[in-house]
Enzyme design. Sequence first.
Site, short mmCIF file in Angstrom:
data_model
loop_
_atom_site.label_atom_id
_atom_site.label_comp_id
_atom_site.label_asym_id
_atom_site.label_seq_id
_atom_site.Cartn_x
_atom_site.Cartn_y
_atom_site.Cartn_z
CG HIS A 107 -3.77 -0.32 -2.31
ND1 HIS A 107 -2.75 -1.16 -2.73
CD2 HIS A 107 -3.97 -0.59 -0.99
CE1 HIS A 107 -2.35 -1.88 -1.70
NE2 HIS A 107 -3.07 -1.56 -0.64
CB CYS A 124 -1.03 0.00 1.13
SG CYS A 124 -0.57 -0.84 2.63
NE ARG A 156 1.99 -9.24 5.00
CZ ARG A 156 0.69 -9.14 4.74
NH1 ARG A 156 -0.16 -9.94 5.36
NH2 ARG A 156 0.25 -8.25 3.87
CD GLN A 171 -0.87 -8.79 0.16
OE1 GLN A 171 -0.26 -7.75 -0.06
NE2 GLN A 171 -1.72 -8.92 1.16
CG ASP A 215 -2.24 -5.51 -2.44
OD1 ASP A 215 -3.41 -5.35 -2.06
OD2 ASP A 215 -1.24 -5.19 -1.78
CG HIS A 266 -5.93 -1.18 1.95
ND1 HIS A 266 -4.56 -1.06 2.07
CD2 HIS A 266 -6.44 -0.06 2.53
CE1 HIS A 266 -4.27 0.07 2.68
NE2 HIS A 266 -5.40 0.69 2.97
CE LYS A 308 -9.52 -8.57 8.45
NZ LYS A 308 -8.41 -9.49 8.19
#
Length: 635
Positions: free
Chosen positions: A382, A331, A360, A378, A380, A508, A462
């Site tokens: 945004h 992000c 991570r 991911q 991902d 997100h 979320k």
Amino acid sequence: MKIKISGKIYEFQEGLTIEEIFKQINFDISKIVAAKVNGVEKDLKTKINEDVEIEPIFIDTEEGEEILRHSTSHILAQAVMHLFPNAKYTIGPAIEKGFYYDFDLENPLTEEDLTKIEEEMKRIIDEKIPFERLELPKEKAIELFVKLNQPYKIEIIEEVKEDTVSIYRQGDFTDLCRGPHIPDTSYAKHFKLLNVAGAYWRGDEKNKMLQRVYGTAFATEERLKEYLNFLEEAKKRDHRKIGKELDLFSIQEEIGPGLILWHPKGATVRKIIEDFWRDEHIKRGYYFVYTPHIARVELWKTSGHWDFYRENMFSPMEVDKGSYMVKPMNCPFHIAIYKSRTRSYRDLPLRFAELGTVYRYERAGVLHGLLRVRGFTQDDAHLFVQPEKLEEEIIGVVEFAKYMIETFGFKNYNVYLSTRPEKYVGSLENWELATNALKVALDELKIPYKIDPGEGVFYGPKIDIKLVDAIGREWQGPTIQVDFNLPERFDVTYIGEDGKEHRPIMIHRVVLGSMERFFGTLIEQYAGAFPTWIAPIQVRIVPIADRHLEYAQSVRGRLFLNGLRVEVDERSEKMNAKIRDAETEKIPYILIVGDKEVSSGSVSVRKRRSGDIGIMSVDAFLERILNEVKNRVID
């Protein structure tokens, strides 16, 4: 005294136990393990001396089976102490569908030991030993466990803030426990020990490695057998086992735990998923971006990850007298791209998408194949959205996520709204606005959901969509998060119609999850037998003899030119062996070619699970399989 039970008011004399009260109104005690007194779980031997409300906890309920499992863990510990008197016992909680107990033992437990422990547990259960609750001052409890030579219990008691602790005894075994427990050991007839695993004391790798014995227990033999059958099916579908058998991926010690090597076949499936993912994002107005794997530590301090997510981040590395970290999230990079120039309200909503690899730190003990890793990619995105368009955009994202998972065959899923955690950033007002926007979107789409209290991320609430696989297990899938906070932290703005700066809201989201976890879920959903459109090898051609090789290769060429993934088995093996191997590899279609097929320009077709479906022309087979691939048929 007046007692309310199941909506009715009864009068009893003071000092009766809950068990005696239930017997007086003809309740079947054999089916009741405990009770709630004014909402608090209590043992049946608890004495009642005032007006209260009591609700029985039946053994065949979720709460009842949790108490049953916790009690069975105590029976397990008692059996272990009978067989291994020098053992040190630690904790033994109930867990979902089971229980465990951790032991400090001189030697590793074997399968033979588990069998002996089970037999001793059965003997204890047959003795119908009562569970007795005692409350002791901390000092007395410590003295007791000093005599019993149980240092782990002493350590736990020393950390208790209250002046007294509760102790449970069943026969010659004593344990520290809050309870409640079943009335006696005979209630725990239907149990099974499952396996032994290593576990660090208190989950800390600096502490001693203990032996954790897992087991399960149910109210009835039928439910126990049903669950054991479920575990057998889950074992057959284990993505780690199938991944090795089908040569899809590996995790190698010299590379590092939690780091995935995608082998050619696994990488082929991943490419198929990613290509579909990209195509669908283009249709929905997303822009693709690519970002670095590392960034200055200051970036993560601004984002809040340094303060709120530090335990899940790898340590900084020193570069040119500055500190950098591998990214745990994408992000902040997407925000940096957004801020690279002035944005207008006409640019919004602006949707950035990236198949971004992040890293991570996960403890070694929780790593699990593809499902819990340290490096993953991911899917991902945004979205930067005007506040008045937030609900509309969330609805679009939820519909997109549903389309993606349903296309891959996940028709059943559970939806959760995860709310503010204990550690969070931002104002309560913004959290309320964000949570409400997610609720409105789910209500608008008429999607049933459950509240998952405190499970939001530190910067926002979320929606979690958890996939339900072929044998009923839940897997984490799409996530949609609303974030007012990062736009404030990074001073993200756009120029509104009034010519002034305004603050966008960020969404997100992932519509699959990570490539690793989603692939692991797919493997277990289909037990490695992927639908034809996803399968790494869609067709295996088996020539009966060497003289049929040339024709087999010509058929392969035609299929390959039509975009199919196809191989010819050129080995000097018998036809039946080649067919058996192709079936073991779970290839959707096997084409057998011999003299008859060569002379007629046809193929003999075998379909996975259906077997022989007959001889057909190459054109007819092509039409069949291409239609299956085009429509992404889930077989």
